[in-house]
Design a protein around this motif. Structure first.
Motif, PDB file in Angstrom:
ATOM      1  N   TRP A  67      30.744  77.389  -5.444  1.00  0.00           N
ATOM      2  CA  TRP A  67      32.361  77.335  -5.200  1.00  0.00           C
ATOM      3  C   TRP A  67      32.882  78.756  -4.918  1.00  0.00           C
ATOM      4  CZ3 TRP A  67      35.372  80.365  -9.043  1.00  0.00           C
ATOM      5  CH2 TRP A  67      36.717  80.010  -9.201  1.00  0.00           C
ATOM      6  N   ILE A  68      32.070  79.784  -5.119  1.00  0.00           N
ATOM      7  CA  ILE A  68      32.737  81.113  -4.810  1.00  0.00           C
ATOM      8  C   ILE A  68      32.546  81.130  -3.114  1.00  0.00           C
ATOM      9  CG2 ILE A  68      32.171  83.784  -4.339  1.00  0.00           C
ATOM     10  CD1 ILE A  68      33.491  82.966  -7.240  1.00  0.00           C
ATOM     11  N   LYS A  69      31.648  80.655  -2.325  1.00  0.00           N
ATOM     12  CA  LYS A  69      31.430  80.670  -0.923  1.00  0.00           C
ATOM     13  C   LYS A  69      32.439  79.746  -0.469  1.00  0.00           C
ATOM     14  CE  LYS A  69      26.977  79.649  -1.427  1.00  0.00           C
ATOM     15  NZ  LYS A  69      25.622  79.127  -1.178  1.00  0.00           N
ATOM     16  N   VAL A 103      41.307  70.469 -11.238  1.00  0.00           N
ATOM     17  CA  VAL A 103      40.567  70.521 -12.270  1.00  0.00           C
ATOM     18  C   VAL A 103      39.125  71.354 -12.253  1.00  0.00           C
ATOM     19  CG1 VAL A 103      39.001  68.906 -13.919  1.00  0.00           C
ATOM     20  CG2 VAL A 103      41.277  68.332 -13.323  1.00  0.00           C
ATOM     21  N   ASN A 104      38.488  71.110 -11.143  1.00  0.00           N
ATOM     22  CA  ASN A 104      37.348  71.859 -11.072  1.00  0.00           C
ATOM     23  C   ASN A 104      37.408  73.402 -11.061  1.00  0.00           C
ATOM     24  OD1 ASN A 104      35.623  70.003 -10.915  1.00  0.00           O
ATOM     25  ND2 ASN A 104      35.573  69.489  -8.850  1.00  0.00           N
ATOM     26  N   MET A 105      38.634  73.914 -10.368  1.00  0.00           N
ATOM     27  CA  MET A 105      39.269  75.126 -10.535  1.00  0.00           C
ATOM     28  C   MET A 105      39.019  75.704 -11.814  1.00  0.00           C
ATOM     29  SD  MET A 105      40.373  78.147  -9.268  1.00  0.00           S
ATOM     30  CE  MET A 105      41.413  79.534  -9.752  1.00  0.00           C
ATOM     31  N   ALA A 163      37.328  74.483 -14.438  1.00  0.00           N
ATOM     32  CA  ALA A 163      35.901  74.602 -14.970  1.00  0.00           C
ATOM     33  C   ALA A 163      35.009  75.656 -14.632  1.00  0.00           C
ATOM     34  CB  ALA A 163      35.350  73.234 -14.620  1.00  0.00           C
ATOM     35  N   MET A 164      35.336  75.754 -12.926  1.00  0.00           N
ATOM     36  CA  MET A 164      34.522  76.703 -12.240  1.00  0.00           C
ATOM     37  C   MET A 164      34.982  78.218 -12.653  1.00  0.00           C
ATOM     38  SD  MET A 164      32.406  75.080 -11.100  1.00  0.00           S
ATOM     39  CE  MET A 164      31.471  76.202 -10.100  1.00  0.00           C
ATOM     40  N   PHE A 165      36.446  78.433 -12.875  1.00  0.00           N
ATOM     41  CA  PHE A 165      36.960  79.676 -13.486  1.00  0.00           C
ATOM     42  C   PHE A 165      36.214  79.765 -14.773  1.00  0.00           C
ATOM     43  CE2 PHE A 165      39.720  82.592 -15.841  1.00  0.00           C
ATOM     44  CZ  PHE A 165      39.677  83.505 -14.799  1.00  0.00           C
ATOM     45  N   ASP A 166      35.969  79.208 -15.720  1.00  0.00           N
ATOM     46  CA  ASP A 166      35.459  79.483 -16.797  1.00  0.00           C
ATOM     47  C   ASP A 166      33.745  79.697 -16.624  1.00  0.00           C
ATOM     48  OD1 ASP A 166      37.547  78.591 -18.362  1.00  0.00           O
ATOM     49  OD2 ASP A 166      36.824  76.580 -18.758  1.00  0.00           O
ATOM     50  N   ARG A 167      33.343  79.110 -15.646  1.00  0.00           N
ATOM     51  CA  ARG A 167      31.613  79.557 -15.413  1.00  0.00           C
ATOM     52  C   ARG A 167      31.758  81.124 -14.781  1.00  0.00           C
ATOM     53  NH1 ARG A 167      28.649  74.203 -14.157  1.00  0.00           N
ATOM     54  NH2 ARG A 167      26.664  75.653 -13.993  1.00  0.00           N
ATOM     55  N   LEU A 168      32.985  81.349 -14.055  1.00  0.00           N
ATOM     56  CA  LEU A 168      33.025  82.660 -13.507  1.00  0.00           C
ATOM     57  C   LEU A 168      32.886  83.798 -14.796  1.00  0.00           C
ATOM     58  CD1 LEU A 168      33.147  84.438 -11.031  1.00  0.00           C
ATOM     59  CD2 LEU A 168      35.531  84.172 -10.690  1.00  0.00           C
ATOM     60  N   VAL A 169      33.846  83.429 -15.719  1.00  0.00           N
ATOM     61  CA  VAL A 169      33.997  84.310 -16.802  1.00  0.00           C
ATOM     62  C   VAL A 169      32.632  84.286 -17.341  1.00  0.00           C
ATOM     63  CG1 VAL A 169      35.089  84.300 -19.118  1.00  0.00           C
ATOM     64  CG2 VAL A 169      36.619  83.722 -16.999  1.00  0.00           C
ATOM     65  N   THR A 211      28.762  65.299 -10.548  1.00  0.00           N
ATOM     66  CA  THR A 211      29.954  64.855  -9.772  1.00  0.00           C
ATOM     67  C   THR A 211      30.411  65.971  -8.650  1.00  0.00           C
ATOM     68  OG1 THR A 211      31.499  65.496 -11.449  1.00  0.00           O
ATOM     69  CG2 THR A 211      30.838  63.098 -11.714  1.00  0.00           C
ATOM     70  N   ASN A 212      30.137  67.138  -9.092  1.00  0.00           N
ATOM     71  CA  ASN A 212      30.559  68.312  -8.138  1.00  0.00           C
ATOM     72  C   ASN A 212      29.571  68.140  -6.858  1.00  0.00           C
ATOM     73  OD1 ASN A 212      32.668  69.258  -9.586  1.00  0.00           O
ATOM     74  ND2 ASN A 212      31.455  70.896 -10.634  1.00  0.00           N
ATOM     75  N   GLU A 213      28.452  67.854  -7.021  1.00  0.00           N
ATOM     76  CA  GLU A 213      27.309  67.673  -6.055  1.00  0.00           C
ATOM     77  C   GLU A 213      27.676  66.253  -5.148  1.00  0.00           C
ATOM     78  OE1 GLU A 213      24.761  69.480  -5.060  1.00  0.00           O
ATOM     79  OE2 GLU A 213      25.658  71.134  -6.695  1.00  0.00           O
ATOM     80  N   LEU A 214      28.207  65.358  -5.771  1.00  0.00           N
ATOM     81  CA  LEU A 214      28.636  64.186  -4.957  1.00  0.00           C
ATOM     82  C   LEU A 214      29.625  64.519  -4.204  1.00  0.00           C
ATOM     83  CD1 LEU A 214      28.520  61.521  -7.704  1.00  0.00           C
ATOM     84  CD2 LEU A 214      26.931  61.696  -6.026  1.00  0.00           C
TER      85      LEU A 214
END
Length: 152
Positions: A145-147, A111-113, A115-121, A79-82
């Motif tokens: 996401w970082i970019k 919401v993605n923030m 989820a992506m923060f969790d990935r960053l951790v 869904t993020n790619e979409l």
């Protein structure tokens, strides 16, 4: 290959296969792709329709298209790619219509923030830093996401 263009490439390949199977791809393009031994078979892992059906089931269960990646990481990434393709104007209009039927949330930043923060951790745990490289680290979605956040 640079991660920022990976989703565009995957989308382009899927469009070639779709147009070929629908008899809409020009013979010259078919010949060029055949010269490269292009595989015309659909992706055996999951087609767009397979992912859409998973999204539809998720929507029926949770009444949302904001995917909790802890529940379904693959669907969340899809869904993020979409959203990325849509924001670039590169998403097939028939797909947009189907997604709109599910009340697809095209702006899922909050919401993605999380989820992506969790990935960053998780990235920091693995690499000892949050300095995610610009191109293709172990986790391309976190790189993208970082970019995007570096530009804001």
């Amino acid at each position: 290959m640079i991660c920022a263009t990976y989703s565009d490439f995957v989308y382009w390949v899927e469009m070639q296969k779709r147009d070929y199977n629908a008899g809409k791809l020009a013979q010259g393009k078919i010949n060029l792709l055949n010269d490269l031994n292009f595989d015309w078979t659909p992706d055996p892992v999951a087609t767009w329709q397979d992912m859409y059906e998973q999204l539809s089931q998720y929507y029926d269960r949770f009444e949302s298209t904001l995917i909790n990646t802890r529940i379904n990481e693959e669907l969340g990434m899809w869904t993020n790619e979409l959203r990325i393709l849509y924001s670039k104007g590169n998403l097939d209009p028939t797909w947009v219509a189907k997604l709109n039927h599910l009340e697809f949330d095209w702006k899922a930043e909050d919401v993605n923030m999380n989820a992506m923060f969790d990935r960053l951790v998780a990235y920091k745990k693995k690499h000892g830093t949050v300095a995610v490289p610009y191109a293709c680290p172990d986790d391309p979605p976190i790189s993208n996401w970082i970019k995007r956040n570096r530009r804001d």
